[in-house]
Design a protein around this motif. Structure first.
Motif, PDB file in Angstrom:
ATOM      1  N   SER B 226       0.974  -1.070   0.075  1.00  9.37           N
ATOM      2  CA  SER B 226       0.066   0.129  -0.071  1.00  9.37           C
ATOM      3  C   SER B 226       0.840   1.388   0.026  1.00  9.37           C
ATOM      4  O   SER B 226       0.578   2.283  -0.547  1.00  9.37           O
ATOM      5  CB  SER B 226      -0.908   0.017   1.233  1.00  9.37           C
ATOM      6  OG  SER B 226      -1.314  -1.206   1.590  1.00  9.37           O
ATOM      7  N   GLY B 227       2.099   1.233   0.790  1.00 10.44           N
ATOM      8  CA  GLY B 227       2.898   2.142   0.773  1.00 10.44           C
ATOM      9  C   GLY B 227       3.421   2.595  -0.599  1.00 10.44           C
ATOM     10  O   GLY B 227       3.609   3.843  -0.999  1.00 10.44           O
ATOM     11  N   ASN B 228       3.592   1.557  -1.455  1.00  7.15           N
ATOM     12  CA  ASN B 228       3.950   1.794  -2.692  1.00  7.15           C
ATOM     13  C   ASN B 228       3.018   2.358  -3.532  1.00  7.15           C
ATOM     14  O   ASN B 228       3.275   3.244  -4.426  1.00  7.15           O
ATOM     15  CB  ASN B 228       4.763   0.333  -3.273  1.00  7.15           C
ATOM     16  CG  ASN B 228       5.508   0.558  -4.614  1.00  7.15           C
ATOM     17  OD1 ASN B 228       4.804   0.499  -5.819  1.00  7.15           O
ATOM     18  ND2 ASN B 228       6.503   0.950  -4.548  1.00  7.15           N
ATOM     19  N   ILE B 229       1.942   1.773  -3.356  1.00 14.64           N
ATOM     20  CA  ILE B 229       0.676   2.415  -4.265  1.00 14.64           C
ATOM     21  C   ILE B 229       0.542   3.829  -4.053  1.00 14.64           C
ATOM     22  O   ILE B 229       0.454   4.693  -4.774  1.00 14.64           O
ATOM     23  CB  ILE B 229      -0.634   1.761  -3.758  1.00 14.64           C
ATOM     24  CG1 ILE B 229      -0.741   0.294  -4.215  1.00 14.64           C
ATOM     25  CG2 ILE B 229      -1.854   2.382  -4.530  1.00 14.64           C
ATOM     26  CD1 ILE B 229      -0.584  -0.123  -5.514  1.00 14.64           C
ATOM     27  N   CYS B 230       0.647   4.271  -2.510  1.00 13.00           N
ATOM     28  CA  CYS B 230       0.563   5.575  -2.496  1.00 13.00           C
ATOM     29  C   CYS B 230       1.676   6.543  -2.952  1.00 13.00           C
ATOM     30  O   CYS B 230       1.554   7.666  -3.389  1.00 13.00           O
ATOM     31  CB  CYS B 230       0.614   5.628  -0.647  1.00 13.00           C
ATOM     32  SG  CYS B 230       0.429   7.505  -0.203  1.00 13.00           S
ATOM     33  N   LEU B 231       2.856   5.984  -2.521  1.00 15.48           N
ATOM     34  CA  LEU B 231       4.118   6.890  -3.343  1.00 15.48           C
ATOM     35  C   LEU B 231       4.032   6.936  -4.739  1.00 15.48           C
ATOM     36  O   LEU B 231       4.206   8.250  -5.429  1.00 15.48           O
ATOM     37  CB  LEU B 231       5.252   6.015  -3.076  1.00 15.48           C
ATOM     38  CG  LEU B 231       6.679   6.467  -3.731  1.00 15.48           C
ATOM     39  CD1 LEU B 231       7.298   7.541  -3.231  1.00 15.48           C
ATOM     40  CD2 LEU B 231       7.656   5.170  -3.724  1.00 15.48           C
ATOM     41  N   LYS B 232       3.512   6.026  -5.385  1.00 14.12           N
ATOM     42  CA  LYS B 232       3.561   6.082  -6.790  1.00 14.12           C
ATOM     43  C   LYS B 232       2.294   6.970  -7.600  1.00 14.12           C
ATOM     44  O   LYS B 232       2.492   7.567  -8.632  1.00 14.12           O
ATOM     45  CB  LYS B 232       3.565   4.659  -7.774  1.00 14.12           C
ATOM     46  CG  LYS B 232       5.172   4.067  -7.301  1.00 14.12           C
ATOM     47  CD  LYS B 232       5.199   2.819  -8.132  1.00 14.12           C
ATOM     48  CE  LYS B 232       6.642   2.079  -7.789  1.00 14.12           C
ATOM     49  NZ  LYS B 232       6.660   0.722  -8.097  1.00 14.12           N
ATOM     50  N   THR B 233       1.272   6.612  -6.753  1.00 16.59           N
ATOM     51  CA  THR B 233       0.233   7.724  -7.219  1.00 16.59           C
ATOM     52  C   THR B 233       0.516   9.076  -6.965  1.00 16.59           C
ATOM     53  O   THR B 233       0.080   9.734  -7.878  1.00 16.59           O
ATOM     54  CB  THR B 233      -1.345   7.232  -6.402  1.00 16.59           C
ATOM     55  OG1 THR B 233      -1.502   5.894  -6.308  1.00 16.59           O
ATOM     56  CG2 THR B 233      -2.252   7.841  -6.623  1.00 16.59           C
ATOM     57  N   THR B 234       1.121   9.219  -5.922  1.00 15.15           N
ATOM     58  CA  THR B 234       1.401  10.518  -5.475  1.00 15.15           C
ATOM     59  C   THR B 234       2.364  10.956  -6.859  1.00 15.15           C
ATOM     60  O   THR B 234       2.449  12.324  -7.331  1.00 15.15           O
ATOM     61  CB  THR B 234       2.315  10.660  -4.281  1.00 15.15           C
ATOM     62  OG1 THR B 234       1.672  10.393  -3.241  1.00 15.15           O
ATOM     63  CG2 THR B 234       2.854  12.268  -3.910  1.00 15.15           C
ATOM     64  N   GLU B 235       3.500  10.437  -7.316  1.00 14.74           N
ATOM     65  CA  GLU B 235       4.382  10.748  -8.190  1.00 14.74           C
ATOM     66  C   GLU B 235       3.583  10.986  -9.753  1.00 14.74           C
ATOM     67  O   GLU B 235       3.622  11.778 -10.408  1.00 14.74           O
ATOM     68  CB  GLU B 235       5.226   9.580  -8.600  1.00 14.74           C
ATOM     69  CG  GLU B 235       6.509   9.607  -7.372  1.00 14.74           C
ATOM     70  CD  GLU B 235       7.326   8.457  -7.797  1.00 14.74           C
ATOM     71  OE1 GLU B 235       8.417   8.342  -6.942  1.00 14.74           O
ATOM     72  OE2 GLU B 235       7.263   7.663  -8.793  1.00 14.74           O
ATOM     73  N   GLY B 236       2.394  10.027  -9.880  1.00 13.14           N
ATOM     74  CA  GLY B 236       1.770  10.209 -10.966  1.00 13.14           C
ATOM     75  C   GLY B 236       1.030  11.178 -11.186  1.00 13.14           C
ATOM     76  O   GLY B 236       0.815  11.869 -12.200  1.00 13.14           O
ATOM     77  N   ILE B 237       0.189  11.730 -10.054  1.00  6.19           N
ATOM     78  CA  ILE B 237      -0.814  12.819  -9.955  1.00  6.19           C
ATOM     79  C   ILE B 237       0.262  14.222  -9.955  1.00  6.19           C
ATOM     80  O   ILE B 237       0.057  15.033 -10.735  1.00  6.19           O
ATOM     81  CB  ILE B 237      -1.562  12.957  -8.788  1.00  6.19           C
ATOM     82  CG1 ILE B 237      -2.063  11.560  -8.478  1.00  6.19           C
ATOM     83  CG2 ILE B 237      -2.740  14.020  -8.871  1.00  6.19           C
ATOM     84  CD1 ILE B 237      -3.144  11.240  -9.356  1.00  6.19           C
ATOM     85  N   ALA B 238       1.380  14.147  -9.488  1.00  5.56           N
ATOM     86  CA  ALA B 238       2.232  15.372  -9.476  1.00  5.56           C
ATOM     87  C   ALA B 238       2.655  15.645 -10.917  1.00  5.56           C
ATOM     88  O   ALA B 238       2.667  16.669 -11.368  1.00  5.56           O
ATOM     89  CB  ALA B 238       3.526  14.964  -8.531  1.00  5.56           C
ATOM     90  N   SER B 239       3.007  14.472 -11.689  1.00  3.06           N
ATOM     91  CA  SER B 239       3.695  14.562 -13.013  1.00  3.06           C
ATOM     92  C   SER B 239       2.424  14.833 -13.798  1.00  3.06           C
ATOM     93  O   SER B 239       2.489  15.701 -14.792  1.00  3.06           O
ATOM     94  CB  SER B 239       4.388  13.176 -13.302  1.00  3.06           C
ATOM     95  OG  SER B 239       3.522  12.550 -14.427  1.00  3.06           O
ATOM     96  N   MET B 240       1.196  14.538 -13.768  1.00  4.50           N
ATOM     97  CA  MET B 240       0.013  14.854 -14.546  1.00  4.50           C
ATOM     98  C   MET B 240      -0.161  16.297 -14.341  1.00  4.50           C
ATOM     99  O   MET B 240      -0.530  17.169 -15.068  1.00  4.50           O
ATOM    100  CB  MET B 240      -1.177  13.891 -13.755  1.00  4.50           C
ATOM    101  CG  MET B 240      -2.269  14.334 -14.804  1.00  4.50           C
ATOM    102  SD  MET B 240      -3.671  13.024 -14.439  1.00  4.50           S
ATOM    103  CE  MET B 240      -4.778  13.607 -13.285  1.00  4.50           C
ATOM    104  N   PHE B 241      -0.268  16.907 -12.723  1.00  3.98           N
ATOM    105  CA  PHE B 241      -0.554  18.303 -12.733  1.00  3.98           C
ATOM    106  C   PHE B 241       0.662  19.009 -13.328  1.00  3.98           C
ATOM    107  O   PHE B 241       0.340  20.293 -14.011  1.00  3.98           O
ATOM    108  CB  PHE B 241      -0.698  18.483 -11.293  1.00  3.98           C
ATOM    109  CG  PHE B 241      -1.941  18.612 -10.860  1.00  3.98           C
ATOM    110  CD1 PHE B 241      -2.872  19.864 -11.052  1.00  3.98           C
ATOM    111  CD2 PHE B 241      -2.555  17.350 -10.273  1.00  3.98           C
ATOM    112  CE1 PHE B 241      -3.828  19.669 -10.606  1.00  3.98           C
ATOM    113  CE2 PHE B 241      -3.890  17.668  -9.814  1.00  3.98           C
ATOM    114  CZ  PHE B 241      -4.682  18.708  -9.743  1.00  3.98           C
ATOM    115  N   SER B 242       1.963  18.721 -13.355  1.00  5.35           N
ATOM    116  CA  SER B 242       2.948  19.483 -14.105  1.00  5.35           C
ATOM    117  C   SER B 242       2.491  19.823 -15.454  1.00  5.35           C
ATOM    118  O   SER B 242       2.772  20.659 -16.087  1.00  5.35           O
ATOM    119  CB  SER B 242       4.341  18.955 -13.787  1.00  5.35           C
ATOM    120  OG  SER B 242       4.505  18.579 -12.685  1.00  5.35           O
TER     121      SER B 242
END
Lengths: 331, 331
Positions: B226-242
């Motif tokens: 779950s920690g990995n899901i949370c980390l990578k989702t964070t990265e994914g959304i951050a890159s989407m917003f950029s």
């Protein structure tokens, strides 16, 4: 005539937002009866509307009510509403009440579709590709899921994507911590093998959290716990970015002018990311359409949730899923 | 004198970025020896530098190598580097090679600290509050974790937050699908009870994905999946917003001027969200400092990763954690 039952009292914001949602919805729909359940005296402004029946329920279930307490609270608007679905053989129900209570009570009272192991909460997410959505399930009806349940989520998700989202041959992935076949939670890894063994159509393997919203996937299968982490992390980061963007534009007089010059693009971002227009999550696998609206839905969000239920009733999504699951299991 | 071993070949970008990272790091540090492992002919530009020892390793482990293959690949830069840590009794190691391979090989060869059930990967995340970070562990060393492992993650996370982040009394939460005590994954729920029973200092209960980056928490405990899901989702959304933000500013000539007027604030956002400055994740619970740099680190990101290892060697974080765990278990 489509018949939907509306729990008018579940929202954090009280009945004012649900009333607004019902009124807006009925402005554009006349082939539907809404059975509105809640405190009669609060709902009086609906009484003169065509196509509305008001059913009284004195109690309101607290947002954090335990599922078992919900089942016992027979006079709560949520439980009366669920009973109304059964008594009127309505097509479905919309509530913005507590997730755990609403999902459990709906599953127990409205019953699972024959052959369904566990209902799953599904919701469309925006993606990087304009206009394209991805569906993830389960995003929180369960806490843990067996491989067989995940496989069934893939089937239900595919049927949903085809029939509701209009995607011809949806690409289905499993939410995982790596793309390789041997990655994943224990039940995810097993589900991967099962889907591969049955040659599940357009099964594309594992997907990482980073790529869920890239636009590549149409359906992402997950256990309820991880799916919920992914959903809420998405909401959290999106709200953090909105906050950052607002602050960046508020910095000084130049940045404020900067906002005026570029606001069109930024309005598009907030429209894309706005959960209010997606209306809510759907509990797949029960005999009626069950739509969970966001707890803090405003009038627009609640109207969107009713819209979601209406659109699914219109195409009789329950029969489509029932038939689809039957066909899948006869293969 | 601090001694760090650097795997020069692990990066997606080849040795050019790791060489750049080493050079930048040494410009500001002279109390450290870097043992740089990789293809000697590629590393020749480092040979004239003080404080650098070059060790040849002919092979490069592919990014997706299975942990067991890694252990067998004795001539790979990663495995030679791990061996160099042991042979030189170095303080730690930095690699941007494949996560699974690097974490497994380091745990196996460098050995767990006595009493540690499972090492955990920890990383600081930016939060909504300027300058404040939150540490989450495990973000991907394990696939599933027992309640006892989660409890130990809380202890290691607290020691890390106090000693490395300088937080006096860190607030610790468990990543969950709801804030109520009865919410959570099966092992999370059990860990909740155990932490409560032992009166774990400043244990604040469950936290949802939505709130992880709100700035309230200092340490968030999670199973590795779950920690990995949370980390990578964070990265994914951050890159989407950029991506969205760039597009919004590129829309037309006005929005381009808008960008010029407001770019200061937006640069701050990208600095806040940039994983490159955080340097990488740390494997806690082994006898040496193990820093996993991002696979696609550029020179700056790789320098930051060396910085992370250096800062931890400077305060002798391993001894602090060893002593802390001993004290905790004697309570």
């Amino acid at each position: 005539m489509i018949k939907l039952v509306i729990d008018m009292m579940g929202s954090d914001k009280g009945s004012s937002s649900t009333i607004e949602g019902v009124k807006s919805f009925l402005k554009t729909h006349d082939d539907v009866t809404l059975i509105c359940v809640g405190r009669q005296n609060e709902l009086s402004s609906l009484s003169q509307l065509n196509n509305v029946q008001i059913v009284n329920a004195d109690d309101v279930l607290p947002m954090a009510a335990h599922p078992l307490d919900a089942l016992r609270a027979k006079n709560s608007s949520m439980m009366v509403a669920i009973q109304e679905v059964l008594d009127n053989d309505a097509d479905g129900i919309v509530s913005s009440g507590g997730t755990g209570a609403f999902l459990t009570a709906s599953s127990v009272k409205l019953k699972k579709i024959e052959g369904v192991l566990r209902p799953a909460l599904i919701s469309p997410f925006p993606t990087k590709i304009k206009g394209k959505k991805v569906c993830m399930l389960d995003i929180g009806a369960s806490n843990e899921n067996s491989p067989e349940e995940l496989v069934q989520f893939a089937h239900m998700g595919r049927l949903y994507a085809i029939n509701v989202m209009g995607i011809k041959d949806p690409k289905t992935f499993i939410l995982s911590n790596g793309t390789e076949e041997e990655k994943g939670s224990p039940s995810g890894k097993e589900a991967f093998k099962l889907l591969k063994a049955e040659n599940f159509p357009s099964f594309c393997g594992n997907i990482e959290g980073r790529e869920v919203l890239s636009g590549e996937a149409d359906v992402v299968v997950s256990d309820g716990f991880s799916g919920n982490i992914c959903l809420k992390t998405t909401e959290g980061i999106a709200s953090m970015f909105s906050f950052f963007i607002k602050n960046a534009f508020k910095k000084n007089i130049f940045s404020k002018i900067g906002y005026l010059l570029s606001k069109k693009g930024f309005k598009e971002i907030s429209q894309t990311m706005d959960y209010k227009s997606t209306g809510g999550a759907i509990l797949l696998g029960v005999n009626k359409i069950v739509v969970k609206a966001h707890g803090n839905s405003d009038g627009f969000a609640f109207m969107s949730a009713i819209n979601v239920a209406y659109a699914q009733a219109k195409i009789d999504v329950i029969s489509l899923i029932k038939d689809g699951l039957k066909k899948d299991s006869n293969k």
